[in-house]
Design an enzyme around this catalytic site. Structure first.
Site, PDB file in Angstrom:
ATOM      1  N   CYS A 195       0.789  -1.305  -0.056  1.00  0.00           N
ATOM      2  CA  CYS A 195       0.025  -0.021  -0.072  1.00  0.00           C
ATOM      3  C   CYS A 195       0.665   1.159  -0.013  1.00  0.00           C
ATOM      4  CB  CYS A 195      -0.970  -0.174   1.302  1.00  0.00           C
ATOM      5  SG  CYS A 195      -0.183  -0.721   2.664  1.00  0.00           S
ATOM      6  N   HIS A 223      -2.182   6.543   4.268  1.00  0.00           N
ATOM      7  CA  HIS A 223      -0.490   6.283   4.720  1.00  0.00           C
ATOM      8  C   HIS A 223       0.148   7.624   3.929  1.00  0.00           C
ATOM      9  CE1 HIS A 223      -1.387   2.647   5.845  1.00  0.00           C
ATOM     10  NE2 HIS A 223      -0.926   1.923   4.923  1.00  0.00           N
TER      11      HIS A 223
END
Ligand code: NAP
Length: 346
Positions: free
Chosen positions: A150, A243
């Protein structure tokens, strides 16, 4: 009769699997016909087995489908499997599906660095999908393609235009990764609230090796990895989704000014925006990107770049933020599946 491609979701009850189920609700090209999870969930209707963590209810079109176990025979007719299985079970299960003639797009890590497995961010290295032709061990159109880690997806979306325009020689990256990246229930709340955890096992190595593969060049039936040095540090932070990566880069050719550097990102966004969401959004605000404000950019599919400025050590630095369970997982997987369909591989 439906003209949509029948799809199995492997790991359908998990954090990423739920996102896949939600994103595929009403999808014009793909139809969920089978949902696979552990023996704990098997035998029950999806709507009862899943601990639904997204707003609203599981889509009615999937809620009534009976969950099957990962070691069951692949569902008849499903040519495509989108996998978000736990890494401990993913390798064997995905290989078994591929051997049964199913094309598997996986979020899990076990196959990502296998030489002939494409590791793809479609806007960056969609041409790597041609590696599938080297996977002769899988019959009848079966095969395995991987969606990267990710954090790697957001990072490579930012690095690829710079690599193309200037050549990226070295990268220092520090990631601040959301709780949902650890799956459900993930890191215990008592470990994460009021805290920052300076370890995500295996993540720093994944960022470096996966970025080199993605930014590499297709050379016949293998990938010539990009020759960039990377130093990564990864932290778990008390954010639900999104993130953040703080990045410094040394470039082979020096941009004259910040406009030339940002111009490479803008050109990439324009090239790949098309009718869909742009892969990159550039923020001019001095205090962006922020997870709560920017993770949903482009319905969670756009990475947001901000705070671009000179770095006294490596040359340039910036911050990039992307939604880990959408762009970094379910949405990225779906984009790979769409690229496979557009390339006539389904
Ligand atoms: P998760 O919430 O823990 O879900 C794991 C899924 O795997 C569930 O459907 C679970 O089914 C199934 N599973 C677990 N053990 C199994 C077994 N022994 N046999 C069969 N099925 C089993 O994890 P996640 O966050 O969705 O992550 C899924 C995968 O995507 C992982 O490989 C992860 O590394 C990767 N990934 C995650 C993210 C993210 O942001 N979360 C991003 C990129 C990649 P039950 O519900 O029945 O237990």
């Amino acid at each position: 009769m439906s003209a949509r491609v029948p799809v199995s979701i492997l790991g359908a009850t998990g954090t990423v699997g739920q996102r896949l189920v939600a994103l595929l609700d009403g999808h014009p090209r793909f139809e969920v016909v089978s949902v696979v999870a552990s023996a704990r969930s098997a035998g029950r209707a999806y709507g009862e087995a899943v601990h639904w963590r997204l707003p609203g209810e599981p889509p009615p079109s999937v809620a009534g489908i009976e969950v099957t176990a990962a070691d069951d025979t692949p569902a008849e007719g499903a040519r495509l499997a989108l996998s978000s299985l736990d890494p401990g079970i993913a390798r064997d299960t995905e290989e078994r599906f591929a051997r049964a003639g199913v094309l598997v797009v996986s979020n899990a890590s076990p196959h990502r660095m296998v030489e002939d497995v494409p590791l793809v961010v479609p806007e960056v290295n969609g041409d790597h999908l041609a590696l599938l032709d080297a996977q002769k061990r899988y019959p009848d159109g079966g095969g395995i393609v991987c969606n990267p880690n990710c954090s790697t997806i957001g990072l490579t979306l930012a690095l690829a235009p710079l690599h193309r325009a200037f050549g990226v020689e070295a990268v220092e990256v520090t990631t601040l990764q959301a709780a949902s990246g650890a799956g459900y229930p993930g890191v215990p709340s008592t470990d994460l609230i009021d805290n920052v955890v300076p370890l995500i096992p295996g993540e720093e190595e994944k960022l470096a090796e996966e970025s080199a593969k993605i930014l590499g060049r297709l050379a016949g039936r293998s990938i010539e990895f990009a020759a960039l040095q990377m130093s990564a540090q990864c932290f778990r932070v008390p954010v639900t989704d999104g993130h953040t990566a703080s990045v410094s880069v040394r470039l082979g050719r020096r941009p004259k000014n910040v406009e030339e550097l940002v111009g490479a990102w803008r050109a990439f966004a324009a090239e790949h925006g098309g009718d869909g969401e742009p892969p990159l959004v550039i923020s001019e605000a001095p205090d962006r990107p922020q997870p709560r404000l920017d993770r949903d950019a482009g319905a969670g599919m756009s990475a947001t770049i901000g705070r671009t400025r000179r770095c006294p050590v490596l040359g340039w630095r910036f911050v990039v933020l992307s939604h880990n369970t959408i762009r970094g997982a379910a949405g990225g997987t779906l984009k790979v599946a769409e690229a496979l369909a557009a390339g006539g591989r389904l």
